[in-house]
Design an enzyme around this catalytic site. Structure first.
Site, PDB file in Angstrom:
ATOM      1  N   HIS A 465      14.174  30.417   2.336  1.00 54.43           N
ATOM      2  CA  HIS A 465      13.925  30.260   0.899  1.00 54.43           C
ATOM      3  C   HIS A 465      14.541  28.956   0.387  1.00 54.43           C
ATOM      4  O   HIS A 465      13.862  28.144  -0.262  1.00 54.43           O
ATOM      5  CB  HIS A 465      14.508  31.454   0.144  1.00 54.43           C
ATOM      6  CG  HIS A 465      14.413  31.355  -1.343  1.00 54.43           C
ATOM      7  ND1 HIS A 465      13.428  31.986  -2.061  1.00 54.43           N
ATOM      8  CD2 HIS A 465      15.171  30.682  -2.261  1.00 54.43           C
ATOM      9  CE1 HIS A 465      13.567  31.716  -3.341  1.00 54.43           C
ATOM     10  NE2 HIS A 465      14.630  30.927  -3.492  1.00 54.43           N
ATOM     11  N   GLU A 466      15.813  28.755   0.666  1.00 54.05           N
ATOM     12  CA  GLU A 466      16.477  27.546   0.177  1.00 54.05           C
ATOM     13  C   GLU A 466      15.898  26.300   0.832  1.00 54.05           C
ATOM     14  O   GLU A 466      15.817  25.233   0.202  1.00 54.05           O
ATOM     15  CB  GLU A 466      17.986  27.632   0.403  1.00 54.05           C
ATOM     16  CG  GLU A 466      18.666  28.753  -0.356  1.00 54.05           C
ATOM     17  CD  GLU A 466      18.382  28.729  -1.856  1.00 54.05           C
ATOM     18  OE1 GLU A 466      18.146  27.624  -2.410  1.00 54.05           O
ATOM     19  OE2 GLU A 466      18.373  29.806  -2.471  1.00 54.05           O
ATOM     20  N   HIS A 469      12.990  25.146  -1.127  1.00 52.48           N
ATOM     21  CA  HIS A 469      13.418  24.304  -2.243  1.00 52.48           C
ATOM     22  C   HIS A 469      13.717  22.885  -1.753  1.00 52.48           C
ATOM     23  O   HIS A 469      13.355  21.897  -2.409  1.00 52.48           O
ATOM     24  CB  HIS A 469      14.684  24.877  -2.885  1.00 52.48           C
ATOM     25  CG  HIS A 469      14.469  26.011  -3.822  1.00 52.48           C
ATOM     26  ND1 HIS A 469      13.574  25.965  -4.873  1.00 52.48           N
ATOM     27  CD2 HIS A 469      15.063  27.235  -3.890  1.00 52.48           C
ATOM     28  CE1 HIS A 469      13.634  27.103  -5.545  1.00 52.48           C
ATOM     29  NE2 HIS A 469      14.516  27.894  -4.972  1.00 52.48           N
ATOM     30  N   HIS A 472      10.714  20.872  -1.330  1.00 52.66           N
ATOM     31  CA  HIS A 472      10.189  20.475  -2.632  1.00 52.66           C
ATOM     32  C   HIS A 472      10.826  19.150  -3.071  1.00 52.66           C
ATOM     33  O   HIS A 472      10.158  18.292  -3.673  1.00 52.66           O
ATOM     34  CB  HIS A 472      10.475  21.580  -3.642  1.00 52.66           C
ATOM     35  CG  HIS A 472       9.583  21.560  -4.843  1.00 52.66           C
ATOM     36  ND1 HIS A 472       9.679  22.491  -5.845  1.00 52.66           N
ATOM     37  CD2 HIS A 472       8.584  20.728  -5.233  1.00 52.66           C
ATOM     38  CE1 HIS A 472       8.774  22.249  -6.781  1.00 52.66           C
ATOM     39  NE2 HIS A 472       8.100  21.174  -6.433  1.00 52.66           N
TER      40      HIS A 472
END
Length: 673
Positions: A465-466, A469, A472
């Site tokens: 999940h991180e 990010h 991104h």
């Protein structure tokens, strides 16, 4: 200070901060000069005698404040990841000063007049799409900061902002104080049920605290949750759970509950000054959801089926508990323990069987390999780069053609000087306004350090999940710094992170990287199938604990607290929604840092579920294509990661998926349909 590193040009590779030279006393003069320089730049823009145009106003704003930004990026990353008493003192001192500085800019009437004039005639300026969006967002940001208010209202808005900055800082420091202050010391007689990996981590935690020869459970999620899952000692589970749930809310100097009352009152006043009925209405007006009723509508869609599924799960847990001779009702400190037993009985699977295959280093490689197969990225460790703590690993990131696109720092381990949770941040954001500026992105996790470090499947999911990010930020390809990477609406920013989680569950990922820490053998096919079959297991519990927190967030920011205290307000809301007594809220108010250690997720915690609608529907496209790495879909997904805030988020999603999102894949993913 002549030797202040912030006043020098950094000659480190990629202009990494020279961490080994940066000391707490460097920050105050660097902040002071950064704010002075920034204000001088703002005055030059606001006082320009030329008519405003995009270059001399909006682009000039994009170029302003670069020293202050560099100082702030280093400082706030360190206070989150590796703080000290000296840094905490600087933060308490400068948080209100920085808020006051920002409000002096936001409320500058001459600056706003130039922006407003440009906004009024924007259709005639011949702007590109990213420029038009930047102008519109700049104008909206000034309006929402109070630039359109009258004199006394402006003064009050500035005072509120300054006070909130102090309260947010104190709130976060109080939570960290409790997390550092408490631990549960164990003797050999207290280890019943604990697997070897947890014992090793607890031993190492004890050694880090100078308690040699013992074992320690801390309030880091990666420590306390496994303890609640495996400890056969119900009395110790209760002690650990209650301390975990009460952090930030213990009576005394570090009690956050009085701060919450003041924070929500000030936010409500902010909203009223800007013409909104509530702070929730204010925040959601600039979101994909747009209204409080739309956010509630999504939460309501899952609340009833989640409670129904949780009730079915509770019945199974009670049956297991009765078989072991426990006749009391299931309590919050029992749920994880009996859920693990039910999972083992129903699926012939327990975490102690799975965890040896989830070695931290291998899961990092799996994330890197997924990024390579989807987006053509390569990660090469750079041991020569300066880092702020020995646990941090630095990687040079290159594209498929070998061109550098940025640096990635990964800080995976829990420690006393680091706030809890997991997050992505940056030391520098990508842009190419004045030549190419490459991003420096950091991921923080809070894994319990051990030899070897083994992850639960949930821990591995958080790591993915991180890393989503991080991608991104790393894949950002924009012109203007304020549109870079994750600078998107709060209920869209979680889409790139949450959709990336799906690739961890891909069988080909697990077959290649879920390798036993001793033998190196891949996870057996039968175990793999059983693991994947449990993905909807306990999702009633997970959905209830999350959704209750999101509803609590909206309640705090939708209506005044009147005369009730924080605990009474929480109790009343949970009673009204029918919160199951045996499930605790994922974040109780006194440690709900998403809401009260800053305003980013305030009235916006629902965003995780909103983004999950997008991620479940988005990954379904790959499922429909029967290829999780289908090239054309991967290319369109990369466009979302690269776009930053240059386009409307729903337009980006529709360009990727070919249509707006459907909610059904979310319900199926969570087993709620």
């Amino acid at each position: 200070m002549r030797d202040n590193p912030f006043f020098e040009t950094w000659t480190t590779p990629y202009q990494m901060p020279p961490f080994e030279r940066i000391r707490p006393e460097h920050f105050p003069p660097a902040f002071d000069r950064g704010m002075a320089d920034h204000l001088a730049e703002i005055e030059a823009i606001a006082g320009d005698i030329r008519s405003p145009d995009f270059a001399n106003t909006i682009e000039a704003l994009e170029r302003s404040g670069r020293l202050l930004e560099r100082v702030a990026n280093v400082f706030f990353n360190l206070t989150s990841s590796d703080t000290t008493d000296a840094l905490d003192a600087v933060e308490r001192d400068y948080a209100p000063k920085l808020a006051q500085h920002q409000m002096r800019i936001s409320l500058n009437p001459h600056l706003f007049a130039r922006i407003a004039e440009l906004h009024e005639k924007r259709r005639a300026l011949g702007l590109s799409e990213d420029q038009m969006r930047l102008l519109e967002r700049r104008h909206l940001d000034f309006i929402r900061s109070g630039a359109g208010l009258s004199g006394e209202a402006k003064i009050r808005m500035a005072a509120i902002s300054e006070r909130l900055a102090t309260l947010h800082t104190t709130f976060g420091q109080n939570v960290l104080f409790d997390e550092k202050d408490w631990h549960l010391s164990l003797t050999e007689n207290d280890l019943d049920g604990l697997p070897e990996a947890l014992r090793n981590a607890a031993r190492q935690a004890a050694e880090e605290r100078g308690l040699k020869g013992g074992w320690v459970i801390t309030l880091a999620r990666s420590s306390v949750e496994p303890f609640l899952t495996f400890s056969a000692r119900r009395d110790l589970r209760r002690e650990a759970y209650q301390s975990w749930s009460r952090r930030g809310g213990r009576p005394g100097d570090h009690d956050n509950r009085p701060l919450i009352r003041e924070i929500v009152a000030l936010r409500a006043e902010q909203a009223r000054l800007l013409g909104y009925d509530s702070y929730a209405a204010f925040k959601l007006d600039d979101s994909m959801a747009q209204t409080v009723s739309a956010a509630h509508g999504l939460l309501d869609q899952v609340w009833i089926p989640a409670k129904r599924k949780a009730a079915e799960e509770r019945a199974l847990l009670e049956s297991e508990a009765r078989s072991e001779g426990m006749n009391e009702p299931i309590a919050p400190w029992d749920w994880r323990y009996y859920a693990e037993k039910v999972r083992k009985a129903r699926y012939d699977l327990d975490e102690t069987e799975v965890k040896p295959y989830f070695v931290l280093d291998n899961m990092v490689k799996a994330a890197f390999d997924t990024a390579k197969r989807l987006f053509g990225l390569n990660f090469a460790e750079r041991a020569d780069l300066p880092v702020y703590h020995p646990d941090v690993r630095a990687y040079e990131v290159t594209d498929a053609g070998g061109k550098p696109i940025g640096l990635f720092l990964q800080d995976n381990f829990a420690r006393a000087a680091k706030r809890s949770g997991a997050w992505m941040s940056s030391y520098r954001d990508q842009s190419d306004l004045d030549g190419e500026v490459l991003p420096i992105v950091v991921n923080n996790n809070n894994v319990a350090k051990a030899s070897p470090t083994l992850l639960s499947f949930d821990d591995a999911t958080t790591l993915f999940h991180e890393f989503g990010h991080a991608l991104h930020g790393l894949l950002s390809k924009v012109r203007y710094p304020s549109q870079s990477g994750t600078a998107v609406r709060r209920d869209f920013v979680e889409f790139p992170s949450q959709v990336f989680e799906h690739w961890l569950s891909e069988p080909r990922t697990l077959r290649r990287y879920a390798l036993h820490h001793r033998t190196g053998e891949p996870i057996p096919e039968a175990l793999l199938r059983r693991l994947l079959a449990t993905r909807t297991f306990n999702q009633g519990f997970a959905t209830v604990e999350y959704t209750a927190a999101a509803l609590l967030d909206l309640a705090f920011h939708s209506a005044p607290m009147t005369d009730s205290d924080v605990d009474a307000f929480e109790k009343d809301l949970l009673e009204r929604i029918g919160m199951p007594a045996e499930i605790g809220v994922r974040h109780r108010p006194a440690h709900f840092q998403h809401l009260f250690a800053g305003s980013g997720y305030a009235a916006g915690y629902y965003a995780y579920l909103w983004a999950e609608v997008l991620d479940a529907d988005g990954f379904a496209a790959f499922t429909e294509a029967k290829d999780p790495f289908e090239p054309s879909l991967a290319a369109r997904l990369k466009d979302i990661y690269s776009a930053g805030d240059t386009h409307d988020p729903m337009a980006l999603y529709v360009a990727f998926r070919g249509r707006p999102p459907h909610v059904e894949p979310l319900l199926e993913k969570r087993g709620l349909n």
